[in-house]
Design a protein around this motif. Structure first.
Motif, PDB file in Angstrom:
ATOM      1  N   GLU A  98      43.206  11.543 -10.645  1.00  0.00           N
ATOM      2  CA  GLU A  98      42.701  12.910 -10.401  1.00  0.00           C
ATOM      3  C   GLU A  98      42.428  13.113  -8.911  1.00  0.00           C
ATOM      4  O   GLU A  98      42.799  14.142  -8.328  1.00  0.00           O
ATOM      5  N   ARG A  99      41.807  12.109  -8.277  1.00  0.00           N
ATOM      6  CA  ARG A  99      41.511  12.213  -6.841  1.00  0.00           C
ATOM      7  C   ARG A  99      42.785  12.239  -6.004  1.00  0.00           C
ATOM      8  O   ARG A  99      42.876  12.976  -5.017  1.00  0.00           O
ATOM      9  N   GLY A 100      43.769  11.435  -6.399  1.00  0.00           N
ATOM     10  CA  GLY A 100      45.045  11.408  -5.686  1.00  0.00           C
ATOM     11  C   GLY A 100      45.798  12.716  -5.805  1.00  0.00           C
ATOM     12  O   GLY A 100      46.381  13.210  -4.829  1.00  0.00           O
ATOM     13  N   LEU A 101      45.775  13.302  -7.012  1.00  0.00           N
ATOM     14  CA  LEU A 101      46.470  14.582  -7.231  1.00  0.00           C
ATOM     15  C   LEU A 101      45.777  15.731  -6.502  1.00  0.00           C
ATOM     16  O   LEU A 101      46.429  16.682  -6.083  1.00  0.00           O
ATOM     17  N   LYS A 102      44.454  15.609  -6.346  1.00  0.00           N
ATOM     18  CA  LYS A 102      43.715  16.644  -5.611  1.00  0.00           C
ATOM     19  C   LYS A 102      44.176  16.694  -4.148  1.00  0.00           C
ATOM     20  O   LYS A 102      44.293  17.764  -3.556  1.00  0.00           O
ATOM     21  N   VAL A 103      44.481  15.500  -3.591  1.00  0.00           N
ATOM     22  CA  VAL A 103      45.001  15.420  -2.213  1.00  0.00           C
ATOM     23  C   VAL A 103      46.354  16.126  -2.129  1.00  0.00           C
ATOM     24  O   VAL A 103      46.647  16.840  -1.172  1.00  0.00           O
ATOM     25  N   LYS A 104      47.193  15.944  -3.176  1.00  0.00           N
ATOM     26  CA  LYS A 104      48.520  16.580  -3.218  1.00  0.00           C
ATOM     27  C   LYS A 104      48.453  18.032  -3.688  1.00  0.00           C
ATOM     28  O   LYS A 104      49.482  18.679  -3.853  1.00  0.00           O
ATOM     29  N   GLU A 105      47.241  18.516  -3.935  1.00  0.00           N
ATOM     30  CA  GLU A 105      46.997  19.883  -4.439  1.00  0.00           C
ATOM     31  C   GLU A 105      47.739  20.128  -5.752  1.00  0.00           C
ATOM     32  O   GLU A 105      48.239  21.225  -6.015  1.00  0.00           O
ATOM     33  N   TYR A 106      47.807  19.095  -6.584  1.00  0.00           N
ATOM     34  CA  TYR A 106      48.426  19.148  -7.914  1.00  0.00           C
ATOM     35  C   TYR A 106      49.864  19.648  -7.866  1.00  0.00           C
ATOM     36  O   TYR A 106      50.334  20.296  -8.782  1.00  0.00           O
ATOM     37  N   ASN A 118      57.863   8.127 -16.277  1.00  0.00           N
ATOM     38  CA  ASN A 118      56.799   7.706 -15.365  1.00  0.00           C
ATOM     39  C   ASN A 118      56.891   8.562 -14.104  1.00  0.00           C
ATOM     40  O   ASN A 118      57.911   9.196 -13.874  1.00  0.00           O
ATOM     41  N   PHE A 119      55.843   8.594 -13.321  1.00  0.00           N
ATOM     42  CA  PHE A 119      55.929   9.356 -12.072  1.00  0.00           C
ATOM     43  C   PHE A 119      55.097   8.705 -10.980  1.00  0.00           C
ATOM     44  O   PHE A 119      54.198   7.917 -11.259  1.00  0.00           O
ATOM     45  N   GLY A 120      55.446   9.035  -9.745  1.00  0.00           N
ATOM     46  CA  GLY A 120      54.747   8.455  -8.613  1.00  0.00           C
ATOM     47  C   GLY A 120      54.723   9.411  -7.438  1.00  0.00           C
ATOM     48  O   GLY A 120      55.513  10.354  -7.371  1.00  0.00           O
ATOM     49  N   PHE A 121      53.796   9.164  -6.541  1.00  0.00           N
ATOM     50  CA  PHE A 121      53.695   9.971  -5.317  1.00  0.00           C
ATOM     51  C   PHE A 121      52.938   9.159  -4.273  1.00  0.00           C
ATOM     52  O   PHE A 121      52.357   8.116  -4.602  1.00  0.00           O
ATOM     53  N   GLY A 122      52.959   9.617  -3.054  1.00  0.00           N
ATOM     54  CA  GLY A 122      52.282   8.892  -1.980  1.00  0.00           C
ATOM     55  C   GLY A 122      51.299   9.776  -1.240  1.00  0.00           C
ATOM     56  O   GLY A 122      51.462  10.994  -1.196  1.00  0.00           O
ATOM     57  N   ILE A 123      50.277   9.152  -0.689  1.00  0.00           N
ATOM     58  CA  ILE A 123      49.355   9.884   0.187  1.00  0.00           C
ATOM     59  C   ILE A 123      49.350   9.194   1.549  1.00  0.00           C
ATOM     60  O   ILE A 123      49.572   7.982   1.632  1.00  0.00           O
ATOM     61  N   ASN A 124      49.091   9.966   2.604  1.00  0.00           N
ATOM     62  CA  ASN A 124      49.178   9.422   3.964  1.00  0.00           C
ATOM     63  C   ASN A 124      47.879   8.799   4.459  1.00  0.00           C
ATOM     64  O   ASN A 124      47.907   7.891   5.281  1.00  0.00           O
ATOM     65  N   GLU A 125      46.746   9.307   3.974  1.00  0.00           N
ATOM     66  CA  GLU A 125      45.460   8.820   4.478  1.00  0.00           C
ATOM     67  C   GLU A 125      44.522   8.547   3.319  1.00  0.00           C
ATOM     68  O   GLU A 125      44.237   9.452   2.525  1.00  0.00           O
ATOM     69  N   HIS A 126      44.021   7.320   3.233  1.00  0.00           N
ATOM     70  CA  HIS A 126      43.143   6.967   2.112  1.00  0.00           C
ATOM     71  C   HIS A 126      41.787   7.672   2.193  1.00  0.00           C
ATOM     72  O   HIS A 126      41.109   7.812   1.177  1.00  0.00           O
TER      73      HIS A 126
END
Length: 193
Positions: A98-106, A118-126
């Protein structure tokens, strides 16, 4: 007796509301596990700091991944530790997701979803995940990878009487996208804007 027949016919033809309609509990999709991967590309101090970030985020001990072969251009040797990853299950996995998707704005792309559901995504800043910035640690990006499953998937993994999961019970790309849209009210884009 005709009254009884009429009343039984009325029961059969009465419209069924959505809440009364039976939903098969075995078809319900759930998150099997969430894998967080942070590839630093070098061993040493930066890698241990990345491991500390993952431990802070999940509360679990991360595992180190080694390079499969030497790449001179990247400056890595075979069997050198270059990444850390951690597998999270249960409620904690959903909370971190949920926190990761919030960064990606869903918002995810269609290519983020695999054919096996299955699905995956990346974030740039922890630090976007709500972890406080620490100058001694630095900033790390990471990959999120989510494995979805249905009840009954154990038949393919158990030791005794092992068998295959039927074609209709496997999770498809469309199933995964629909689950993501229903559960998180997310948006799936055809290609990056």
């Amino acid at each position: 007796t005709t009254e009884r027949i009429l009343s039984s016919q009325e029961k059969e033809t009465s419209p069924i509301t959505m809440s009364e309609a039976k939903v098969n509990p075995m078809r319900k999709i759930k998150v099997d596990k969430l894998i967080l991967n942070c590839c630093v590309g070098e061993s040493g101090d930066r890698l241990t700091r990345a491991a500390r970030v993952l431990e802070q985020l999940t509360g679990q001990q991360p595992v180190y991944s080694k390079a499969r072969y030497t790449l001179r251009s990247f400056g890595i040797r075979r069997n050198e530790k270059i990444a850390v990853h951690v597998t999270v299950r249960g409620e904690k996995a959903l909370e971190i997701l949920e926190r990761g998707l919030k960064v990606k704005e869903y918002e995810l792309l269609q290519q983020n979803f695999s054919d096996t559901g299955n699905f995956g995504f990346g974030i740039n800043e922890h630090i976007d995940l709500g972890i406080k910035y620490d100058p001694t640690t630095g900033i790390y990006g990471m990959d999120f990878f989510v494995c979805l499953t249905r009840p009954g998937a154990r038949v393919a993994k158990r030791k005794a009487r092992q068998t295959r999961v039927g074609f209709n019970h496997k999770i498809t790309k469309d199933d995964a996208i629909k689950w993501f849209q229903d559960k998180f009210e997310g948006v799936v884009l055809a290609k990056a804007i």
